[in-house]
Design a protein around this motif. Structure first.
Motif, PDB file in Angstrom:
ATOM      1  N   ASP A 156     -16.395  -0.288  -0.427  1.00 57.87           N
ATOM      2  CA  ASP A 156     -15.539   0.693  -1.086  1.00 57.87           C
ATOM      3  C   ASP A 156     -15.601   0.534  -2.607  1.00 57.87           C
ATOM      4  N   THR A 157     -15.383   1.622  -3.328  1.00 63.05           N
ATOM      5  CA  THR A 157     -15.442   1.596  -4.793  1.00 63.05           C
ATOM      6  C   THR A 157     -14.065   1.395  -5.430  1.00 63.05           C
ATOM      7  N   ASP A 158     -13.096   1.017  -4.631  1.00 66.50           N
ATOM      8  CA  ASP A 158     -11.769   0.664  -5.141  1.00 66.50           C
ATOM      9  C   ASP A 158     -11.360  -0.662  -4.518  1.00 66.50           C
ATOM     10  N   TYR A 159     -10.693  -1.478  -5.323  1.00 62.15           N
ATOM     11  CA  TYR A 159     -10.279  -2.786  -4.821  1.00 62.15           C
ATOM     12  C   TYR A 159      -9.064  -3.264  -5.616  1.00 62.15           C
ATOM     13  N   VAL A 160      -8.104  -3.833  -4.904  1.00 62.54           N
ATOM     14  CA  VAL A 160      -6.935  -4.447  -5.534  1.00 62.54           C
ATOM     15  C   VAL A 160      -6.856  -5.885  -5.050  1.00 62.54           C
ATOM     16  N   SER A 161      -6.863  -6.822  -5.979  1.00 67.05           N
ATOM     17  CA  SER A 161      -6.843  -8.232  -5.618  1.00 67.05           C
ATOM     18  C   SER A 161      -5.446  -8.662  -5.169  1.00 67.05           C
ATOM     19  N   GLU A 162      -5.353  -9.865  -4.646  1.00 66.71           N
ATOM     20  CA  GLU A 162      -4.063 -10.383  -4.199  1.00 66.71           C
ATOM     21  C   GLU A 162      -3.076 -10.489  -5.359  1.00 66.71           C
ATOM     22  N   ALA A 163      -3.595 -10.680  -6.573  1.00 68.08           N
ATOM     23  CA  ALA A 163      -2.730 -10.788  -7.746  1.00 68.08           C
ATOM     24  C   ALA A 163      -2.361  -9.419  -8.313  1.00 68.08           C
ATOM     25  N   GLY A 164      -2.897  -8.348  -7.729  1.00 67.57           N
ATOM     26  CA  GLY A 164      -2.551  -7.011  -8.168  1.00 67.57           C
ATOM     27  C   GLY A 164      -3.503  -6.410  -9.181  1.00 67.57           C
ATOM     28  N   CYS A 165      -4.612  -7.081  -9.503  1.00 63.08           N
ATOM     29  CA  CYS A 165      -5.594  -6.536 -10.442  1.00 63.08           C
ATOM     30  C   CYS A 165      -6.421  -5.458  -9.738  1.00 63.08           C
ATOM     31  N   LYS A 166      -6.632  -4.339 -10.435  1.00 68.79           N
ATOM     32  CA  LYS A 166      -7.370  -3.221  -9.854  1.00 68.79           C
ATOM     33  C   LYS A 166      -8.793  -3.172 -10.399  1.00 68.79           C
ATOM     34  N   TYR A 167      -9.732  -2.887  -9.513  1.00 69.02           N
ATOM     35  CA  TYR A 167     -11.149  -2.776  -9.879  1.00 69.02           C
ATOM     36  C   TYR A 167     -11.703  -1.487  -9.304  1.00 69.02           C
ATOM     37  N   THR A 168     -12.652  -0.910 -10.005  1.00 75.14           N
ATOM     38  CA  THR A 168     -13.307   0.308  -9.530  1.00 75.14           C
ATOM     39  C   THR A 168     -14.818   0.165  -9.690  1.00 75.14           C
ATOM     40  N   MET A 200     -16.923  -2.771  -5.591  1.00 74.30           N
ATOM     41  CA  MET A 200     -17.850  -2.964  -4.480  1.00 74.30           C
ATOM     42  C   MET A 200     -18.199  -4.435  -4.319  1.00 74.30           C
ATOM     43  N   PHE A 201     -18.413  -5.121  -5.448  1.00 76.92           N
ATOM     44  CA  PHE A 201     -18.742  -6.542  -5.371  1.00 76.92           C
ATOM     45  C   PHE A 201     -17.554  -7.350  -4.854  1.00 76.92           C
ATOM     46  N   ALA A 202     -16.339  -6.980  -5.276  1.00 77.66           N
ATOM     47  CA  ALA A 202     -15.139  -7.671  -4.799  1.00 77.66           C
ATOM     48  C   ALA A 202     -14.973  -7.493  -3.291  1.00 77.66           C
ATOM     49  N   ASN A 203     -15.224  -6.267  -2.804  1.00 69.67           N
ATOM     50  CA  ASN A 203     -15.157  -6.031  -1.362  1.00 69.67           C
ATOM     51  C   ASN A 203     -16.244  -6.807  -0.630  1.00 69.67           C
ATOM     52  N   ARG A 204     -17.434  -6.890  -1.236  1.00 67.08           N
ATOM     53  CA  ARG A 204     -18.510  -7.693  -0.647  1.00 67.08           C
ATOM     54  C   ARG A 204     -18.090  -9.164  -0.546  1.00 67.08           C
ATOM     55  N   MET A 205     -17.447  -9.676  -1.593  1.00 67.90           N
ATOM     56  CA  MET A 205     -16.996 -11.067  -1.572  1.00 67.90           C
ATOM     57  C   MET A 205     -16.022 -11.309  -0.422  1.00 67.90           C
ATOM     58  N   ASN A 206     -15.102 -10.377  -0.214  1.00 71.57           N
ATOM     59  CA  ASN A 206     -14.135 -10.536   0.870  1.00 71.57           C
ATOM     60  C   ASN A 206     -14.802 -10.463   2.238  1.00 71.57           C
ATOM     61  N   ASN A 207     -15.789  -9.564   2.374  1.00 63.96           N
ATOM     62  CA  ASN A 207     -16.526  -9.468   3.641  1.00 63.96           C
ATOM     63  C   ASN A 207     -17.295 -10.760   3.922  1.00 63.96           C
ATOM     64  N   LEU A 208     -17.943 -11.288   2.881  1.00 66.17           N
ATOM     65  CA  LEU A 208     -18.669 -12.547   3.045  1.00 66.17           C
ATOM     66  C   LEU A 208     -17.727 -13.682   3.410  1.00 66.17           C
ATOM     67  N   LYS A 209     -16.540 -13.687   2.788  1.00 66.64           N
ATOM     68  CA  LYS A 209     -15.561 -14.755   3.076  1.00 66.64           C
ATOM     69  C   LYS A 209     -15.168 -14.722   4.551  1.00 66.64           C
ATOM     70  N   LEU A 210     -14.969 -13.518   5.085  1.00 64.67           N
ATOM     71  CA  LEU A 210     -14.605 -13.383   6.486  1.00 64.67           C
ATOM     72  C   LEU A 210     -15.748 -13.826   7.402  1.00 64.67           C
TER      73      LEU A 210
END
Length: 258
Positions: free
Chosen positions: A182-194, A199-209
């Motif tokens: 996805d091209t939108d992401y909100v971190s646990e601390a509330g920081c928003k990324y687009t 996409m890289f942040a979502n990839r990181m979470n998928n890899l973590k899982l």
């Protein structure tokens, strides 16, 4: 937001090579680029001259050598495009130097490091890559350039696919968003990324899982096997100053013996 977008280490960019107190690691795969290019080009030129001035048909062996020489020229050229040093390690941080940019990881942000493994049909398979688990994803993402993020998404996708394939073969459900981030992401601390950073942040979470790690450090960027390098990073996490000091001595001794 600060981005490490240059493929050159900051100290090198300022011409401070001699002042750098960390260890500079050169990837095995990036070595001998000039030699490969020159030798392949020389063979290619000689072979073309022989074929041109010698009467008769071109031999099958000559076609094979010609093709190999062209491949050698391409390989040598690609090697020369790689950064001279792939990894910088000092007492405060690890820097991964890529031709499209540089990402940095503070030692305080390293939670865990190890060789990435997946379980498939009762077997444990190594993915030939080192995994890094972060303590704070925002500290990493806020210093990552979108350009490098986009490139890593492409280059490391095959590792993700291997992990997804292993996960799904165990009969578990594979969500479609694992394949297209996805091209939108909100971190646990509330920081928003687009965009690419999201996409890289979502990839990181998928890899973590899937693997237990956020980041991947490919074997091609290392100067030794993944298990040895992983153990070295573990020691660096425990005692950065001593590990860097010993690594500098090791690299200096290896350079002097070449």
């Amino acid at each position: 937001m600060t981005h490490n977008s240059s493929p050159q280490h900051q100290g090198e960019r300022r011409g401070e090579n001699n002042c750098y107190q960390g260890a500079k690691i050169r990837a095995q795969g990036a070595r001998y680029g000039a030699q490969t290019l020159l030798i392949s080009a020389g063979v290619l030129l000689v072979l073309v001259a022989v074929i041109k001035f010698r009467p008769g048909e071109v031999l099958l062996a000559e076609i094979f050598i010609l093709s190999a020489s062209l491949v050698g020229v391409l390989v040598g050229f690609l090697k020369l495009r790689e950064p001279f040093y792939s990894i910088y390690l000092d007492k405060d941080k690890l820097s991964y130097n890529h031709k499209y940019g540089c990402w940095q990881l503070a030692v305080s942000n390293l939670a865990r490091v190890g060789v990435v493994q997946v379980h498939r049909q009762g077997e444990v398979l190594d993915l030939n890559v080192i995994g890094i688990c972060l303590r704070d994803e925002d500290k990493f993402l806020q210093r990552l350039s979108p350009r490098l993020a986009g490139r890593l998404l492409v280059e490391q996708r095959h590792f993700l696919m291997q992990a997804i394939k292993a996960y799904c073969q165990d009969g578990k459900e594979c969500p479609p968003h694992w394949l297209v981030e996805d091209t939108d992401y909100v971190s646990e601390a509330g920081c928003k990324y687009t965009g690419l950073l999201a996409m890289f942040a979502n990839r990181m979470n998928n890899l973590k899982l899937l693997t237990g790690y956020h980041l991947l450090l490919p074997a091609a960027a290392l100067d030794r096997d993944i298990w040895t390098f992983s153990y070295m990073l573990h020691r660096w996490q425990q005692d950065p100053e001593l590990t860097v000091s010993r690594l500098r001595q090791e690299l200096s001794a290896a350079s002097g013996s070449d």
